[in-house]
Design a protein around this motif. Structure first.
Motif, short mmCIF file in Angstrom:
data_model
loop_
_atom_site.label_atom_id
_atom_site.label_comp_id
_atom_site.label_asym_id
_atom_site.label_seq_id
_atom_site.Cartn_x
_atom_site.Cartn_y
_atom_site.Cartn_z
N ASP A 247 -56.28 7.08 10.10
CA ASP A 247 -55.98 7.11 11.53
C ASP A 247 -54.95 6.04 11.85
O ASP A 247 -54.57 5.23 11.00
CB ASP A 247 -57.26 6.89 12.35
CG ASP A 247 -57.93 5.56 12.01
OD1 ASP A 247 -57.31 4.51 12.28
OD2 ASP A 247 -59.05 5.60 11.46
N ASP A 248 -54.49 6.03 13.10
CA ASP A 248 -53.41 5.13 13.49
C ASP A 248 -53.82 3.67 13.47
O ASP A 248 -52.96 2.79 13.49
CB ASP A 248 -52.92 5.51 14.89
CG ASP A 248 -52.16 6.82 14.87
OD1 ASP A 248 -51.75 7.24 13.77
OD2 ASP A 248 -51.98 7.43 15.95
N SER A 251 -52.95 0.70 8.96
CA SER A 251 -51.53 0.77 8.65
C SER A 251 -51.29 1.33 7.25
O SER A 251 -52.02 1.03 6.30
CB SER A 251 -50.91 -0.62 8.75
OG SER A 251 -49.56 -0.58 8.33
N GLU A 272 -45.82 -1.69 14.19
CA GLU A 272 -46.25 -1.37 12.83
C GLU A 272 -46.49 -2.65 12.02
O GLU A 272 -47.43 -2.72 11.23
CB GLU A 272 -45.19 -0.51 12.15
CG GLU A 272 -45.69 0.28 10.94
CD GLU A 272 -46.75 1.30 11.30
OE1 GLU A 272 -47.91 1.07 10.92
OE2 GLU A 272 -46.43 2.30 11.95
#
Length: 1139
Positions: A247-248, A251, A272
């Motif tokens: 998932d987001d 990373s 990020e």
């Protein structure tokens, strides 16, 4: 003598060797191996590429025997294919030229090969070894063919595209990546356009992906910002797909992925970066190679750097630990945790910040951080105690701080100080004086320790050294800094070495560019040279002319002289004329390898020689050195070889006459049909792209070719006004107004920002001020348009803190005076400051920035006057100024009037040398400097040494001509070349010429090397003396001497003398000199400009252009056509016969 290797087609020689079979072999099909039968069928079909690939494949697993050639011929004959030698020759030539001229067809041919043939072609590309096919009497050198292919415009592009299209389908991906690497590393970077990522494979194996990513990392600096972004997207997309992130919140950026991204890590978003787990960032920093990678992120921004620093800090790394700091690379340049930092850590940070000069932009912030760390590092400590631990932050120390240092402290810190780059001249003077004050005697040992501070040693101190010590200095590592010395210092060293007595051995020790300072007189007295000794020395043209002539008389191997580097400068037309055809053709490559060293006259002589002995094999670019009418001989079929050859040279140095250049460019446009259809045409054009007429730029470049053309136009140094206007319109049409540009677009168009108006640039200045500053910094050695400088100026002023001084000067209330940061950022844009701003500058700001201000080329006279008054305000009257003050002022000294110049203490020739670096002195100012030196030093004219004459520079032009005879001949003769660079009045030059006669004899005895050495002094010749000069000497006047000849004397030259001037000297003739010439003289001048023949061996063709002779009439060793001169570097189309 063995015959030189000649490049031909393999198939041509199969038949030339054995003739045409005249009998039928009934079972030829059964006798011939299937692969050779297939090859023969392809010969019949005209598919020579496929046939050669089959032959290579056959040879890889079979032994070639003598009868195989007969069998192939028999098979062809059985198929009713009857080749004669001439028809086969014509067919092969036509095929080769087509592929050479249209590499797109090579791409088509490779698309049509079967899988095995394609693999064979790619394997040939992949091999590194010097592999050859041995077919008994024929040897095909595949290694050389491959090398030429990889360096050929257009062909390289075809190989790149076909590798992307087919290689990954039929070959191992690791091999394909290796091939792509070879092709790309030999390219300009223009192949990697943003859309190329659409053709890149998405399913590479891990090792292949890593290897291809490494190729892209190596090409990072050659790649546009848009392409960098696209390549990052391709790399990150594959990395994300292969990651285990579900998932987001997790990373995909792992330690290994950061390593794979390399320099592309700067394209990670802030968000990020902040998601990278502490474990992964900690693991990355632990890698041994992490520091090496972080040392190369030159284009990282402060925001991203601090994000990385924050993540590293979160991974339990102690950010104040020495080991951690050593691993940070360029991230250290943005270190911001200064609270309660101790002096030791500050010193460690300063040491690591040496590398910050490599950052692209943000240097003002770096300087501010260094200053803060410097304060911390020296807090509660004496500067004398910490000097050696401050790294390159010491360049931020002011004059007063440096002067407060003790000689012992400087001596103790010399191992640090001598490695620092970025010293100002004034700082070097102060530190060198401190260091030498600690030494009793100047010796090799202590001078060799000085490194970057060597330039601070006075000329007199060099002259006081032992000659053996000086000789050791020139052989040691510190010799790399000799180029930083002033001409006076260099002459001081040289005079001391020559004075030692053993002139020849002393001169032989001199290496590199310093050797140019050796006088022709000293060379003529005791040369003692050979070609081997001269290989590592830079030669002046007069030296080369003398030495080549001298060594030619004694050597048994003249070819060694041509390969001895700069000696080629000394080859005259008579030398070229005397070469045999075989020798000339065999060693022409030596001239071509050193083309940048040749004068336009030498190139003209080479062109005539080639035309005379082997015009069919003549490199097409040499046609441009012949009279313009010879260009008409280039047929349409030879346009591509002509464009490629001419595009590899710089037209401005090859053709000096504007009318002739117009003719050359007209031929170029004719070859192009006034348009550029595709990127292949751009590849072929090379440097000719910079000479495209505005109309072609505006309407003749197709959309397909534009991106590649734009990449090439970035590097054009001198586009004219019409070309710039056309490029600007194209850019506006493609990208819209600058207010709509993205950051990447602005970066990519950096070199073109000077084409836009101030209004158009204002939005760039607002949105992307740092990118604008970076673009400006790359133009440091040019003078950009005023509107561009104003945009930079407004950008900096709008972003700076406009805080009026708390204690302003009278009349400066409310004026936001320049700050040190502003001046540092602005560079040449400092020329935009108002007089009021400069007048209100704070004294501390002036002290810290005076050298930057002194380097600004665009300051007006009033601005220089204002800065001079500021210098007087800060340092008192000029009578109190010391050498380092004068050195730091740069162009500001030009504002000193005669009275102020007389106040200066000019007893040292080094101080005078700093003044004479400026070339804009008025005659009265120059006279004041010259007289000031004589008065302050106590010297009379007859006392002046050679290094004094050199240091006085252009002020020597202010000498009273009655005093020139007083100059000692022994001093004058060793600096003739330096004095010959001065643009003095005719009367002064005439007097120097009389002095030169004492050294070199009567003008009728002068040689080419003497004329070159004399430079402008030769312009002092009288009418009678000039008329008596042999016409063959005319090309050896320096162009500056031609310009200095008075009009009434220049017109006395004979028609023959003017015709013999050579292209460069003819181009130097002034309009005033032209106006005094007769019609016949003007005709001769035009002949010289055009490169017309002036030698007995040069015969123009009877027609308006050269005619092509039959191959049977060609000289030995001449290829069959101009197209073949290029070596036909198509990997799979050529073979090399080695006898």
């Amino acid at each position: 003598m063995s015959q030189e290797p000649t490049t031909y087609s393999l198939f041509l020689f199969l038949f030339l060797s054995h003739g045409v079979s005249s009998h039928t072999v009934p079972n030829s099909r059964q006798d011939l191996h299937p692969l050779l039968q297939k090859m023969a069928e392809e010969i019949i079909d005209g598919s020579y590429l496929n046939a050669l690939l089959d032959l290579i494949q056959f040879q890889s697993s079979h032994m070639w025997t003598d009868d195989l050639s007969h069998r192939v011929l028999a098979y062809l004959n059985s198929q009713n294919v009857a080749f004669t030698i001439s028809s086969l020759q014509a067919a092969v030539e036509n095929h080769l030229e087509q592929r050479l001229h249209q590499p797109q067809k090579l791409l088509e041919d490779l698309r049509k090969t079967d899988a095995q043939q394609f693999r064979t072609a790619m394997k040939c590309l992949l091999e590194d070894k010097e592999d050859r096919l041995d077919l008994k009497d024929i040897i095909i050198d595949l290694g050389e063919i491959r090398e030429r292919a990889l360096q050929s415009p257009g062909v390289n592009r075809s190989l790149f595209l076909i590798t992307l299209e087919r290689c990954f389908q039929v070959m191992n991906s690791l091999e394909c990546v290796e091939i792509l690497g070879k092709v790309l590393r030999g390219s300009s970077g223009s192949f990697l356009q943003p859309d190329i990522t659409e053709r890149l494979p998405q399913d590479l194996c891990e090792d292949a992906f890593k290897n291809l990513s490494a190729v892209f990392k190596d090409l990072y600096d050659k790649t546009s910002a848009h392409s960098q972004r696209a390549l990052y997207s391709w790399m990150s997309g594959i990395l994300q797909t292969s990651s285990n992130a579900t998932d987001d919140s997790v990373s995909w950026v792992t330690a290994e992925n950061l390593w794979i991204l390399g320099r592309y890590m700067v394209h990670l978003s802030f968000e990020e970066i902040m998601k990278i787990s502490p474990t992964e960032i900690g693991l990355f920093i632990s890698y041994d190679n992490a520091t090496k990678q972080l040392d190369t992120v030159y284009d990282i921004t402060p925001e991203l750097a601090q994000a990385f620093l924050e993540r590293i800090s979160s991974s339990n790394f102690n950010m104040r630990n020495t080991s951690t700091i050593h691993r940070l690379g360029l991230l250290v340049c943005f270190y911001d945790d200064l609270e309660l930092l101790d002096a030791t850590v500050a010193q460690v940070l300063l040491h690591q910040m040496i590398k910050c000069s490599h950052l692209r932009g943000f240097q003002t912030g770096v300087q501010k951080l260094k200053a803060e760390l410097l304060d911390i590092a020296t807090e509660n400590q004496m500067l004398n105690e910490t000097l050696g631990s401050l790294s390159d932050a010491v360049v931020g120390l002011t004059h007063s701080q440096l002067e407060s240092l003790s000689p012992e402290a400087v001596h103790g810190a010399i191992s640090t100080l001598n490695q620092v780059s970025g010293w100002a001249k004034s700082q070097v003077i102060i530190l060198s004086a401190k260091y030498l004050a600690h030494e009793k005697v100047l010796s090799f040992h202590n001078v060799s320790q000085m490194g970057a501070l060597l330039a601070g040693v006075s000329t007199q101190a060099f002259c006081s050294m032992n000659s053996k010590d000086l000789s050791q200095v020139l052989r040691s590592a510190v010799s790399q800094y000799v180029s930083d010395l002033s001409p006076a210092q260099q002459q001081g060293i040289l005079s001391k070495m020559v004075e030692a007595g053993d002139t020849a051995s002393g001169i032989v020790e001199i290496q590199g560019a310093f050797f140019k300072e050796v006088s022709l007189f000293d060379l003529r007295r005791q040369p003692g040279f050979n070609s081997t000794v001269l290989k590592d020395k830079e030669l002046g043209r007069s030296q080369a002319l003398f030495l080549y002539e001298l060594l030619l008389k004694t050597t048994r191997r003249p070819e060694e002289l041509l390969s001895a580097g700069q000696l080629v400068k000394g080859v005259t037309c008579s030398h070229i004329d005397a070469m045999s055809t075989d020798f000339f053709l065999a060693h022409f490559q030596d001239f071509q390898n050193n083309f940048a060293l040749l004068s336009p006259y030498q190139v003209n002589c080479l062109a005539w020689k080639y035309w005379e002995v082997s015009r069919l094999s003549m490199p097409p670019f040499l046609l441009a050195a012949l009279p313009a009418r010879y260009l008409a001989s280039v047929p349409a079929s030879q346009c591509v070889p002509f464009l490629i050859s001419l595009g590899k040279s710089w037209l401005d140095s090859l053709v000096l006459d504007s009318y002739k250049k117009t003719s050359v460019l007209r031929k170029v446009q004719q070859c192009l049909d006034n348009s550029i259809a595709d990127e292949y045409t751009v590849d072929i054009m090379g440097n000719l792209l910079c000479h495209l007429p505005a109309a072609i730029i505006d309407r003749g470049i197709s959309p397909r070719a534009w991106a590649t053309a734009l990449h090439g136009l970035r590097d054009c140094p001198d586009l004219n006004h019409e070309q710039k206007a056309a490029v600007r319109l194209k850019l506006l049409g493609q990208y819209g107004l600058p207010q709509h540009w993205t950051a990447d677009t602005t970066k990519d168009l950096g070199p073109f920002l000077v084409l836009f108006s101030g209004d158009e640039l204002s939005s760039i200045a607002t949105k992307f001020p740092e990118i604008l500053l970076q673009a400006a910094s790359k133009m440091a050695r040019t003078l950009p348009p005023k509107e561009f400088l104003w945009a930079v100026f407004e950008s900096v002023r709008n972003s700076s803190d406009k805080i009026p001084s708390s204690d302003p000067m009278p009349g400066c209330h409310g004026v936001a005076a320049p700050s040190s940061n502003d001046i540092f950022k602005l560079a040449e844009a400092n020329a935009c400051w108002a007089l009021e701003d400069l007048r209100c500058m704070e004294e501390d700001t002036f002290i810290r920035t005076v050298e930057l201000l002194g380097a600004v080329q665009g300051f007006s006279r009033p601005q220089l006057m204002t800065l001079k008054e500021k210098a007087i305000q800060v340092w008192d009257m000029p009578s109190y100024w010391r050498e380092h003050h004068i050195a730091s002022l740069g162009r500001i000294v030009l504002a000193l009037n005669e009275s102020e110049l007389e106040q200066l203490n000019l007893n040292s020739i080094d101080t005078v040398a700093f003044l004479t670096q400026q070339i804009e002195w008025s005659p009265r100012q120059a006279e004041s400097i010259l007289q000031g030196f004589l008065d302050d030093s106590g010297y009379n004219i007859q006392d002046l040494k050679s290094f004094h004459l050199v240091g006085l520079g252009a002020t020597l032009c202010a000498i009273n001509i009655t005093e020139i005879p007083l100059i000692k001949i022994s001093e004058f003769r060793v600096v003739v070349a330096r004095i010959g660079t001065l643009l003095c009045s005719t009367h002064v030059l005439a007097e120097f010429k009389r002095k030169a006669e004492v050294v070199f004899g009567d003008p009728t005895e002068w040689t080419s090397s003497v004329l070159q050495e004399l430079g402008t002094i030769a312009a002092g010749l009288t009418k009678a003396e000039l008329r008596m000069l042999d016409k063959d000497l005319m090309p050896y006047f320096q162009p500056s001497a031609i310009k200095c000849l008075p009009d009434e004397i220049f017109k006395e030259l004979s028609v023959e003398q003017i015709a013999s001037l050579g292209p460069e000297n003819a181009a130097a003739v002034t309009h005033a000199q032209r106006r005094r010439l007769s019609p016949l003289q003007l005709q001769s001048l035009q002949q010289a400009l055009d490169g017309a023949k002036t030698h007995s061996w040069q015969h123009a063709p009877a027609s308006s252009g050269p005619t092509r002779t039959s191959s049977s009439g060609s000289p030995a060793g001449a290829p069959l056509s101009w197209g073949l001169w290029l070596g036909c570097p198509l990997l799979v189309l050529m073979a090399k016969l080695l006898w």
